[in-house]
Design a protein around this motif. Structure first.
Motif, PDB file in Angstrom:
ATOM      1  N   ILE A  52     -21.511 -83.193 -10.657  1.00  0.00           N
ATOM      2  CA  ILE A  52     -21.365 -82.829 -12.060  1.00  0.00           C
ATOM      3  C   ILE A  52     -22.726 -82.805 -12.749  1.00  0.00           C
ATOM      4  CG2 ILE A  52     -20.374 -83.496 -14.277  1.00  0.00           C
ATOM      5  CD1 ILE A  52     -18.388 -82.336 -12.223  1.00  0.00           C
ATOM      6  N   THR A  53     -23.619 -83.715 -12.358  1.00  0.00           N
ATOM      7  CA  THR A  53     -24.970 -83.722 -12.913  1.00  0.00           C
ATOM      8  C   THR A  53     -25.664 -82.386 -12.693  1.00  0.00           C
ATOM      9  OG1 THR A  53     -25.227 -86.122 -12.582  1.00  0.00           O
ATOM     10  CG2 THR A  53     -27.248 -84.813 -12.762  1.00  0.00           C
ATOM     11  N   VAL A  54     -25.633 -81.910 -11.465  1.00  0.00           N
ATOM     12  CA  VAL A  54     -26.276 -80.636 -11.130  1.00  0.00           C
ATOM     13  C   VAL A  54     -25.587 -79.479 -11.847  1.00  0.00           C
ATOM     14  CG1 VAL A  54     -26.852 -79.031  -9.268  1.00  0.00           C
ATOM     15  CG2 VAL A  54     -27.057 -81.495  -8.886  1.00  0.00           C
ATOM     16  N   LEU A  55     -24.257 -79.480 -11.852  1.00  0.00           N
ATOM     17  CA  LEU A  55     -23.499 -78.401 -12.501  1.00  0.00           C
ATOM     18  C   LEU A  55     -23.794 -78.346 -14.001  1.00  0.00           C
ATOM     19  CD1 LEU A  55     -21.314 -76.197 -12.410  1.00  0.00           C
ATOM     20  CD2 LEU A  55     -19.601 -78.005 -12.706  1.00  0.00           C
ATOM     21  N   ALA A  56     -23.818 -79.498 -14.649  1.00  0.00           N
ATOM     22  CA  ALA A  56     -24.054 -79.546 -16.093  1.00  0.00           C
ATOM     23  C   ALA A  56     -25.463 -79.079 -16.440  1.00  0.00           C
ATOM     24  CB  ALA A  56     -23.829 -80.967 -16.610  1.00  0.00           C
ATOM     25  N   PHE A  57     -26.446 -79.515 -15.673  1.00  0.00           N
ATOM     26  CA  PHE A  57     -27.821 -79.082 -15.934  1.00  0.00           C
ATOM     27  C   PHE A  57     -27.987 -77.589 -15.662  1.00  0.00           C
ATOM     28  CE2 PHE A  57     -29.544 -83.621 -15.064  1.00  0.00           C
ATOM     29  CZ  PHE A  57     -29.255 -83.978 -16.376  1.00  0.00           C
ATOM     30  N   LEU A  58     -27.243 -77.072 -14.686  1.00  0.00           N
ATOM     31  CA  LEU A  58     -27.275 -75.635 -14.397  1.00  0.00           C
ATOM     32  C   LEU A  58     -26.722 -74.840 -15.575  1.00  0.00           C
ATOM     33  CD1 LEU A  58     -27.620 -73.165 -12.550  1.00  0.00           C
ATOM     34  CD2 LEU A  58     -25.360 -73.680 -11.586  1.00  0.00           C
ATOM     35  N   ILE A  59     -25.585 -75.273 -16.115  1.00  0.00           N
ATOM     36  CA  ILE A  59     -24.988 -74.580 -17.263  1.00  0.00           C
ATOM     37  C   ILE A  59     -25.941 -74.619 -18.449  1.00  0.00           C
ATOM     38  CG2 ILE A  59     -23.126 -74.700 -18.974  1.00  0.00           C
ATOM     39  CD1 ILE A  59     -21.286 -75.639 -16.726  1.00  0.00           C
ATOM     40  N   SER A  60     -26.608 -75.749 -18.646  1.00  0.00           N
ATOM     41  CA  SER A  60     -27.588 -75.867 -19.729  1.00  0.00           C
ATOM     42  C   SER A  60     -28.729 -74.873 -19.537  1.00  0.00           C
ATOM     43  CB  SER A  60     -28.137 -77.290 -19.788  1.00  0.00           C
ATOM     44  OG  SER A  60     -29.109 -77.423 -20.800  1.00  0.00           O
ATOM     45  N   ALA A  61     -29.221 -74.749 -18.313  1.00  0.00           N
ATOM     46  CA  ALA A  61     -30.333 -73.834 -18.035  1.00  0.00           C
ATOM     47  C   ALA A  61     -29.911 -72.378 -18.188  1.00  0.00           C
ATOM     48  CB  ALA A  61     -30.862 -74.081 -16.625  1.00  0.00           C
ATOM     49  N   VAL A  62     -28.712 -72.040 -17.715  1.00  0.00           N
ATOM     50  CA  VAL A  62     -28.218 -70.661 -17.848  1.00  0.00           C
ATOM     51  C   VAL A  62     -28.039 -70.303 -19.322  1.00  0.00           C
ATOM     52  CG1 VAL A  62     -26.261 -69.134 -17.408  1.00  0.00           C
ATOM     53  CG2 VAL A  62     -27.129 -70.607 -15.579  1.00  0.00           C
ATOM     54  N   SER A  63     -27.462 -71.219 -20.093  1.00  0.00           N
ATOM     55  CA  SER A  63     -27.296 -70.987 -21.529  1.00  0.00           C
ATOM     56  C   SER A  63     -28.651 -70.805 -22.198  1.00  0.00           C
ATOM     57  CB  SER A  63     -26.554 -72.169 -22.173  1.00  0.00           C
ATOM     58  OG  SER A  63     -25.280 -72.341 -21.601  1.00  0.00           O
ATOM     59  N   SER A  64     -29.628 -71.591 -21.762  1.00  0.00           N
ATOM     60  CA  SER A  64     -30.982 -71.490 -22.318  1.00  0.00           C
ATOM     61  C   SER A  64     -31.618 -70.153 -21.980  1.00  0.00           C
ATOM     62  CB  SER A  64     -31.851 -72.635 -21.792  1.00  0.00           C
ATOM     63  OG  SER A  64     -31.345 -73.886 -22.215  1.00  0.00           O
ATOM     64  N   GLY A  65     -31.364 -69.661 -20.766  1.00  0.00           N
ATOM     65  CA  GLY A  65     -31.879 -68.356 -20.371  1.00  0.00           C
ATOM     66  C   GLY A  65     -31.311 -67.237 -21.236  1.00  0.00           C
ATOM     67  N   ILE A  66     -30.007 -67.326 -21.533  1.00  0.00           N
ATOM     68  CA  ILE A  66     -29.372 -66.327 -22.398  1.00  0.00           C
ATOM     69  C   ILE A  66     -29.936 -66.424 -23.813  1.00  0.00           C
ATOM     70  CG2 ILE A  66     -27.180 -65.517 -23.353  1.00  0.00           C
ATOM     71  CD1 ILE A  66     -25.809 -66.648 -20.862  1.00  0.00           C
TER      72      ILE A  66
END
Length: 235
Positions: A52-66
């Motif tokens: 979940i740590t990796v998944l949550a940080f990934l979603i944060s990074a993808v949202s930041s990219g958008i």
């Protein structure tokens, strides 16, 4: 309305029935792990927390990219995306702490010490510091547009370190940390009972993460609306 009720019932089932059943299964159904004994069962909770740590940080990074893409095109909607990025990062940080705590409990039982500066322990500690700095950065910037833009850049840079600290660096150095899931032949090193509880836990944690993220985003959006209303009243 019907789908909303079904969704609420499903989430209630996961939180109040499914996850307690997984916990009971870990204690009473799953067998002990060879070489690790009963203590090894902590992987049923430790590994999902790491996932979940990796998944949550990934979603944060993808949202930041958008966010950065929309800012470059002067498109609206970055405020709501910032809620996704910050909220997901907060949940990821929480689960990173839980992964660290569960790992420390295991270390106390096996290594007789909560903390040994093992490569995996050191890497997760550095990762926690990186994301703690992310929240400190957000708190330090008062201008909203600057906060969103700079936070987005930092979130992407922070996530680049995640694969290195979680998967690569711990494998570059000798570690006492076992891998009770995958053996040297790259096969699953768990019997059917343990697999059942482990993957049930992984599924339950994933759904629970989705539930937490949904709540976090809902609260964040409501706070944004409140701030906009206050600004309109001041004007």
């Amino acid at each position: 309305m019907i789908f909303k009720k079904l969704n609420n019932y499903f989430l209630a089932f996961i939180v109040f029935i499914y996850i307690p059943m997984v916990i009971a299964g870990a204690f009473f159904y799953a067998p002990s792990i060879k070489g690790l004994g009963q203590t090894g069962k902590i992987i049923i909770f430790h590994v999902p927390c790491s996932w979940i740590t990796v998944l949550a940080f990934l979603i944060s990074a993808v949202s930041s990219g958008i966010i950065l893409y929309r800012l470059s095109k002067n498109n609206p909607g970055v405020l709501n995306l910032d809620v996704w990025a910050a909220g997901s990062a907060q949940i990821g940080f929480l689960f990173a702490v839980l992964a660290t705590v569960t790992g420390s409990i295991w270390a106390k039982k096996i290594w007789h010490s909560y903390w040994n500066w093992d490569p995996r322990e050191t890497s997760i500690f550095i990762l926690l510091l990186i994301y703690a700095a992310y929240f400190a950065l957000r708190s330090a910037i008062t201008n909203q547009r600057d906060k969103i833009r700079i936070s987005a850049v930092y979130s992407i840079m922070a996530f680049i370190t995640v694969p290195f600290f979680i998967f690569i660096i711990p494998r570059l150095y000798d570690s006492l940390h076992p891998n009770p899931i995958i053996n040297e032949s790259r096969e699953i090193n768990m019997n059917r009972q343990l697999q059942t509880v482990f993957f049930a836990s992984l599924f339950g944690f994933s759904i629970f993460f989705g539930y937490l993220l949904k709540l976090k985003i809902k609260i964040g959006l409501l706070m944004n609306k409140k701030e906009l209303l206050l600004e309109d009243e001041d004007e």
